[in-house]
Design a protein around this motif. Sequence first.
Motif, PDB file in Angstrom:
ATOM      1  N   LYS A   1       0.902  -1.519   0.014  1.00 55.79           N
ATOM      2  CA  LYS A   1       0.230  -0.105  -0.137  1.00 55.79           C
ATOM      3  C   LYS A   1       0.847   1.242  -0.012  1.00 55.79           C
ATOM      4  O   LYS A   1       1.928   1.370   0.898  1.00 55.79           O
ATOM      5  CB  LYS A   1      -0.909   0.176   1.429  1.00 55.79           C
ATOM      6  CG  LYS A   1      -1.407  -0.985   1.578  1.00 55.79           C
ATOM      7  CD  LYS A   1      -2.580  -1.090   0.015  1.00 55.79           C
ATOM      8  CE  LYS A   1      -3.724  -2.530   0.378  1.00 55.79           C
ATOM      9  NZ  LYS A   1      -5.034  -2.585  -0.541  1.00 55.79           N
ATOM     10  N   ASP A   2       0.450   2.399  -0.584  1.00 57.26           N
ATOM     11  CA  ASP A   2       0.918   3.346  -0.985  1.00 57.26           C
ATOM     12  C   ASP A   2       0.375   4.189   0.558  1.00 57.26           C
ATOM     13  O   ASP A   2      -0.798   5.152   0.403  1.00 57.26           O
ATOM     14  CB  ASP A   2       0.296   4.245  -1.886  1.00 57.26           C
ATOM     15  CG  ASP A   2       1.817   5.507  -2.223  1.00 57.26           C
ATOM     16  OD1 ASP A   2       1.556   6.197  -0.770  1.00 57.26           O
ATOM     17  OD2 ASP A   2       1.810   5.540  -3.272  1.00 57.26           O
ATOM     18  N   GLU A   3       1.222   4.750   1.274  1.00 49.79           N
ATOM     19  CA  GLU A   3       1.477   5.205   2.630  1.00 49.79           C
ATOM     20  C   GLU A   3       0.333   7.082   2.546  1.00 49.79           C
ATOM     21  O   GLU A   3      -0.494   7.291   2.438  1.00 49.79           O
ATOM     22  CB  GLU A   3       1.832   5.944   3.719  1.00 49.79           C
ATOM     23  CG  GLU A   3       1.470   3.688   4.705  1.00 49.79           C
ATOM     24  CD  GLU A   3       0.711   3.169   5.149  1.00 49.79           C
ATOM     25  OE1 GLU A   3      -0.439   3.729   5.674  1.00 49.79           O
ATOM     26  OE2 GLU A   3       0.550   2.229   4.950  1.00 49.79           O
ATOM     27  N   GLU A   4       0.634   6.983   1.182  1.00 51.28           N
ATOM     28  CA  GLU A   4       1.439   9.163   1.280  1.00 51.28           C
ATOM     29  C   GLU A   4      -0.418   8.645   0.813  1.00 51.28           C
ATOM     30  O   GLU A   4      -1.511   9.508   1.141  1.00 51.28           O
ATOM     31  CB  GLU A   4       1.785   9.241   0.208  1.00 51.28           C
ATOM     32  CG  GLU A   4       1.697  10.645   0.005  1.00 51.28           C
ATOM     33  CD  GLU A   4       3.045  11.318  -1.285  1.00 51.28           C
ATOM     34  OE1 GLU A   4       2.784  12.590  -1.149  1.00 51.28           O
ATOM     35  OE2 GLU A   4       2.993  10.708  -2.141  1.00 51.28           O
ATOM     36  N   SER A   5      -0.677   7.459  -0.680  1.00 49.24           N
ATOM     37  CA  SER A   5      -2.473   7.710  -1.378  1.00 49.24           C
ATOM     38  C   SER A   5      -2.916   7.701   0.101  1.00 49.24           C
ATOM     39  O   SER A   5      -4.444   8.613  -0.265  1.00 49.24           O
ATOM     40  CB  SER A   5      -2.406   6.668  -2.156  1.00 49.24           C
ATOM     41  OG  SER A   5      -1.153   7.118  -3.448  1.00 49.24           O
ATOM     42  N   ILE A   6      -2.893   6.967   1.077  1.00 50.35           N
ATOM     43  CA  ILE A   6      -4.362   6.065   1.979  1.00 50.35           C
ATOM     44  C   ILE A   6      -4.221   7.994   3.080  1.00 50.35           C
ATOM     45  O   ILE A   6      -5.557   8.103   3.070  1.00 50.35           O
ATOM     46  CB  ILE A   6      -3.604   5.129   2.651  1.00 50.35           C
ATOM     47  CG1 ILE A   6      -3.338   3.793   2.127  1.00 50.35           C
ATOM     48  CG2 ILE A   6      -4.368   4.956   3.754  1.00 50.35           C
ATOM     49  CD1 ILE A   6      -2.459   2.847   2.960  1.00 50.35           C
ATOM     50  N   ASP A   7      -3.544   9.132   2.956  1.00 44.25           N
ATOM     51  CA  ASP A   7      -2.662   9.765   3.892  1.00 44.25           C
ATOM     52  C   ASP A   7      -3.865  10.772   3.152  1.00 44.25           C
ATOM     53  O   ASP A   7      -5.343  11.296   3.420  1.00 44.25           O
ATOM     54  CB  ASP A   7      -2.100  10.121   4.830  1.00 44.25           C
ATOM     55  CG  ASP A   7      -1.449   9.151   5.719  1.00 44.25           C
ATOM     56  OD1 ASP A   7      -2.302   8.753   5.519  1.00 44.25           O
ATOM     57  OD2 ASP A   7      -0.046   8.835   5.784  1.00 44.25           O
ATOM     58  N   LEU A   8      -3.928  10.880   2.176  1.00 48.60           N
ATOM     59  CA  LEU A   8      -4.349  11.752   1.181  1.00 48.60           C
ATOM     60  C   LEU A   8      -5.972  11.651   0.989  1.00 48.60           C
ATOM     61  O   LEU A   8      -7.367  12.327   1.191  1.00 48.60           O
ATOM     62  CB  LEU A   8      -4.108  11.792  -0.237  1.00 48.60           C
ATOM     63  CG  LEU A   8      -2.897  13.421  -0.359  1.00 48.60           C
ATOM     64  CD1 LEU A   8      -1.853  12.700  -2.117  1.00 48.60           C
ATOM     65  CD2 LEU A   8      -3.144  14.551   0.056  1.00 48.60           C
ATOM     66  N   GLN A   9      -6.367  10.796   0.814  1.00 47.44           N
ATOM     67  CA  GLN A   9      -7.267   9.884   0.260  1.00 47.44           C
ATOM     68  C   GLN A   9      -8.069  10.107   1.468  1.00 47.44           C
ATOM     69  O   GLN A   9      -9.348  10.463   1.755  1.00 47.44           O
ATOM     70  CB  GLN A   9      -7.767   8.486   0.560  1.00 47.44           C
ATOM     71  CG  GLN A   9      -9.017   7.895  -0.333  1.00 47.44           C
ATOM     72  CD  GLN A   9      -9.189   5.874  -0.709  1.00 47.44           C
ATOM     73  OE1 GLN A   9      -8.110   5.709  -0.930  1.00 47.44           O
ATOM     74  NE2 GLN A   9      -9.979   5.388  -1.257  1.00 47.44           N
TER      75      GLN A   9
END
Length: 287
Positions: free
Chosen positions: A248-256
Amino acid sequence: MLETTVDEGVGDVVEWLALLRKFKLRRSDKVTIHGCALLSDPSSRKKLGSEVWTVYEQVAIASMDCQCLDISNLCIERLLSKFSNSVRVGRLEGMLYEAKGQWQQAEKKYQNLLELQPADAFIHKRKVAIAKGQGNLSSAVEALKQYLDIFMADHEAWRELAEIYISLQKYNQAAFCYEELIMMDTSNANWHLNYAEVYYTIGGVESLRIAKKYYASAIKLSAGKNLRALYGICLCSAAINQAKGRNKDEESIDLQSLASSVILKEYKEKCPKKLALVTSVLEKQKP
């Protein structure tokens, strides 16, 4: 209001027509009616002096809008009798051919005019309109490219070219158009948004990362109020994580997560009836 008095037959038609020209307003049906009445009166034509030719041109265009082509033809004939070699009157002839659906004649007329005046923006745009009017988008693309070779700073032409490329599913070419627009106006959130949407459509992890970056730019430039860009962040993030599987891309999860919270807040405050539906949609996108 002057237009009301003109409609009632007591206003100054000449002044009203001049105001429409000044503010670039059409009012085509009324211009055709009142302009014809003015031009059909010999004493009124005489009072107009040299302005009579401007009124003939105005009525010619208005009557084309209303498909009163006999009137347009008469006005253009009068103008040709005075200005037989005028490019400006030649444009009107081309427009009349267009109004009649005589595309080849219009194209030939405009091509002849461009030989006399190669940098005439209006004629180049009419060539684009002819191609679009016939549904020939490939020709419209070529006409727009020729126009942009001369008028490279025309935002609307770049936007139109991008939209045609999108309709032809030529997304890389559309992306190039939006790159040009972003370089010309870096603070325009819409260009960043459109660019992001093209790359989201192209798909693939790298394209999705570019899309996410420009969705974020659109959000920043609109002070966090661009719901379309916020949705875009959620969609990109979900697609990236789906493509990466377990990594998983943690940055993408946070942005989402952040974008989802802003969207839900907006709906809670401004459209609470749709909150449950939006919540359900966003929940399905979570990794």
